[in-house]
Structure formats: C-alpha cells, structure tokens
Design a protein around this motif. Structure first.
Motif, PDB file in Angstrom:
ATOM      1  N   GLY A 128       0.882  -0.973   0.357  1.00 25.56           N
ATOM      2  CA  GLY A 128       0.140  -0.017  -0.107  1.00 25.56           C
ATOM      3  C   GLY A 128       0.828   1.283  -0.434  1.00 25.56           C
ATOM      4  O   GLY A 128       1.653   1.247   0.593  1.00 25.56           O
ATOM      5  N   HIS A 129       0.097   2.371  -0.361  1.00 30.49           N
ATOM      6  CA  HIS A 129       1.228   3.391  -0.402  1.00 30.49           C
ATOM      7  C   HIS A 129       0.962   4.049   0.304  1.00 30.49           C
ATOM      8  O   HIS A 129      -0.463   4.650   1.491  1.00 30.49           O
ATOM      9  CB  HIS A 129       0.866   4.496  -1.812  1.00 30.49           C
ATOM     10  CG  HIS A 129       1.076   5.411  -2.055  1.00 30.49           C
ATOM     11  ND1 HIS A 129       2.248   5.925  -2.775  1.00 30.49           N
ATOM     12  CD2 HIS A 129       0.799   6.809  -1.799  1.00 30.49           C
ATOM     13  CE1 HIS A 129       2.593   6.790  -2.866  1.00 30.49           C
ATOM     14  NE2 HIS A 129       1.948   7.969  -2.629  1.00 30.49           N
ATOM     15  N   LEU A 130       2.073   4.766   1.494  1.00 26.67           N
ATOM     16  CA  LEU A 130       1.388   5.609   2.368  1.00 26.67           C
ATOM     17  C   LEU A 130       1.721   7.455   1.765  1.00 26.67           C
ATOM     18  O   LEU A 130       2.614   7.483   1.377  1.00 26.67           O
ATOM     19  CB  LEU A 130       2.617   5.180   3.337  1.00 26.67           C
ATOM     20  CG  LEU A 130       3.282   4.181   3.784  1.00 26.67           C
ATOM     21  CD1 LEU A 130       3.922   3.190   4.605  1.00 26.67           C
ATOM     22  CD2 LEU A 130       1.329   4.093   4.843  1.00 26.67           C
ATOM     23  N   LYS A 131       0.636   7.892   2.476  1.00 26.47           N
ATOM     24  CA  LYS A 131       0.890   9.367   1.978  1.00 26.47           C
ATOM     25  C   LYS A 131       1.177  10.825   3.022  1.00 26.47           C
ATOM     26  O   LYS A 131       0.400  10.512   3.874  1.00 26.47           O
ATOM     27  CB  LYS A 131      -1.080   9.513   1.213  1.00 26.47           C
ATOM     28  CG  LYS A 131      -0.904   9.803   0.012  1.00 26.47           C
ATOM     29  CD  LYS A 131      -2.345   9.913  -0.850  1.00 26.47           C
ATOM     30  CE  LYS A 131      -2.699   8.802  -1.834  1.00 26.47           C
ATOM     31  NZ  LYS A 131      -3.859   8.889  -2.007  1.00 26.47           N
ATOM     32  N   GLN A 132       1.567  10.403   3.117  1.00 21.27           N
ATOM     33  CA  GLN A 132       2.659  11.292   4.088  1.00 21.27           C
ATOM     34  C   GLN A 132       1.414  13.266   4.881  1.00 21.27           C
ATOM     35  O   GLN A 132       1.867  12.709   5.632  1.00 21.27           O
ATOM     36  CB  GLN A 132       3.973  12.683   3.686  1.00 21.27           C
ATOM     37  CG  GLN A 132       5.135  11.268   3.219  1.00 21.27           C
ATOM     38  CD  GLN A 132       6.309  12.107   2.709  1.00 21.27           C
ATOM     39  OE1 GLN A 132       6.641  13.250   3.326  1.00 21.27           O
ATOM     40  NE2 GLN A 132       7.156  10.957   2.357  1.00 21.27           N
TER      41      GLN A 132
ATOM     42  N   ILE B  89       8.834  -0.598   5.266  1.00 19.07           N
ATOM     43  CA  ILE B  89       8.114  -0.087   4.318  1.00 19.07           C
ATOM     44  C   ILE B  89       9.688   0.494   2.781  1.00 19.07           C
ATOM     45  O   ILE B  89      10.982   0.966   3.343  1.00 19.07           O
ATOM     46  CB  ILE B  89       7.779   1.786   4.536  1.00 19.07           C
ATOM     47  CG1 ILE B  89       8.993   2.720   4.929  1.00 19.07           C
ATOM     48  CG2 ILE B  89       6.361   1.625   5.333  1.00 19.07           C
ATOM     49  CD1 ILE B  89       8.442   4.159   4.798  1.00 19.07           C
TER      50      ILE B  89
ATOM     51  N   ARG C 219       7.851   9.249  -5.998  1.00 19.71           N
ATOM     52  CA  ARG C 219       5.993   7.998  -6.208  1.00 19.71           C
ATOM     53  C   ARG C 219       6.038   8.011  -4.010  1.00 19.71           C
ATOM     54  O   ARG C 219       4.649   8.193  -3.384  1.00 19.71           O
ATOM     55  CB  ARG C 219       6.124   6.710  -5.684  1.00 19.71           C
ATOM     56  CG  ARG C 219       5.742   6.781  -7.955  1.00 19.71           C
ATOM     57  CD  ARG C 219       5.512   5.541  -7.954  1.00 19.71           C
ATOM     58  NE  ARG C 219       4.858   4.548  -7.372  1.00 19.71           N
ATOM     59  CZ  ARG C 219       4.665   3.692  -7.080  1.00 19.71           C
ATOM     60  NH1 ARG C 219       5.465   2.488  -8.046  1.00 19.71           N
ATOM     61  NH2 ARG C 219       3.323   2.671  -6.296  1.00 19.71           N
ATOM     62  N   GLY C 220       7.156   8.324  -3.350  1.00 18.00           N
ATOM     63  CA  GLY C 220       7.051   8.582  -2.131  1.00 18.00           C
ATOM     64  C   GLY C 220       6.722   7.055  -1.580  1.00 18.00           C
ATOM     65  O   GLY C 220       8.365   5.633  -2.010  1.00 18.00           O
TER      66      GLY C 220
ATOM     67  N   VAL D 280       6.031   3.269   0.170  1.00 17.36           N
ATOM     68  CA  VAL D 280       4.891   1.889  -0.034  1.00 17.36           C
ATOM     69  C   VAL D 280       5.496   0.361   1.267  1.00 17.36           C
ATOM     70  O   VAL D 280       6.598   0.965   1.447  1.00 17.36           O
ATOM     71  CB  VAL D 280       5.031   1.323  -1.394  1.00 17.36           C
ATOM     72  CG1 VAL D 280       4.526   2.634  -2.675  1.00 17.36           C
ATOM     73  CG2 VAL D 280       5.879   0.681  -1.406  1.00 17.36           C
TER      74      VAL D 280
END
Length: 186
Positions: free
Chosen positions: A2-6, A33, A39-40, A42
């Motif tokens: 899953g993508h983690l949005k700061q 992670i 992309r940041g 994940v």
C-alpha cells in the motif's frame, strides 16, 4: 504494498511532515517500507530472500554478542531473563510473546560492551519482528522456542558463552527454517 501518503499521515496524527518523514526513514531502515523516488513510501512486500538475509544477519550478530556477554551477566540479570521467559508462557497474543522474547534476548546480550552491535541486533530484531510473530503465534513452535530459551538460560547461568551462543544459533535457525517452510506451503 500500500502507498503511504505523508500528508494524510501527518493530518491523522496531528504531526508535521518533517516528523512523518523521519518516521518513514526509520521504517525504511527497518525494511518495513520502501521509499520510491517521485512516488513516496509503500509498505514492503513479503520477500523471503530478504527475510532470510535479515535472520542470518541477526544470527551472526547475536552469536557474537552472546559469547561476549554471558560470562559477565549478574545473578539479577539472570533472574530478569528467567522472569521474561515466565512472562512469555503467560502471554496470549503474538505481540506480548514477541515483546518478552525480545526482552529475554536483550538481557542476555546486554554485556557485549558494544553499543553499535546492540543497535544492529535491535534493528534486525525489529525488521523481522512481524515474521517472528507469525512463528511465535504457533503454539507448537512457541513451545519449541521456549525449550530453546531454557537451554540458552541454562548455559548463561553457568556463564557458558559458547554454550549459550550454540543454543541461540539452533533457536534462530529453527525459527528461520519454520518460517521458510510455512511460507513455501502457503
């Protein structure tokens, strides 16, 4: 993963982006992670080879720390280690078992006189903790783990660093073997 949005994390926990970025860097260091440029962050996916490498690294580090530390343990520390084992038997969750398991191991290597080595072992332990919990949540393997712990403690009580190191290697390799076997089946 899953993508983690700061921004969402910062808002949810009422923190600054700087604090979130620092936390994400720590999680990346522990392998939980992966930071992807542009992309940041994940969540890291299960990578059996990476888990094996981390387990093996922990084994090598902890064997050395055990050899150095055990001859210098105090009677009080050995009592605390035994109390940690007794607490493991009373736990009903993998999280509780894991916490006391880590406490037991930490006590026995606490006299290795090398803070950097301790830091590396703790980092390895944290990076494989979610996999260890899987192992420890199985009643049969938790019982085997406790048998190994008691062998390690017996060696420590007579200040036998080599004997304790031998049992730590058996103990951690058994956990790794079990984890590898069960993940290949599933």
């Amino acid at each position: 993963g899953g993508h983690l949005k700061q921004e969402e994390i910062a808002k949810r926990f009422n923190s600054s982006l700087i604090t979130v970025r620092e936390a994400l860097r720590t999680l990346e260091t522990e392998g939980l992670i992966t930071m992807i440029p542009n992309r940041g962050a994940v969540v890291s996916m299960w990578d059996p080879e990476r888990v094996r490498q981390r387990f093996e690294t922990r084994i090598f580090l902890e064997i050395g720390a055990m050899r150095k530390s055990v001859p210098h343990l105090t009677d009080e520390e050995l009592v605390k280690a035994e109390e940690a084992l007794n607490e493991i038997d009373r736990q009903t969750t993998a999280k509780g078992i894991s916490a006391h398991n880590q406490e037991f191991h930490h006590i026995l290597i606490s006299h290795c006189d090398n803070p950097y080595l301790m830091e590396q072992i703790n980092m390895m332990h944290r990076s494989i903790d979610r996999y260890l919990r899987y192992y420890l949540s199985n009643e049969e393997y938790n019982r085997l783990s406790q048998e190994h712990h008691h062998k390690i403690l017996e060696a420590a009580k007579v200040r036998d660093g080599e004997g304790a190191a031998k049992w730590v290697e058996i103990h951690l390799r058994e956990a790794l073997d079990h984890l590898e076997a069960t993940t290949q089946i599933e």
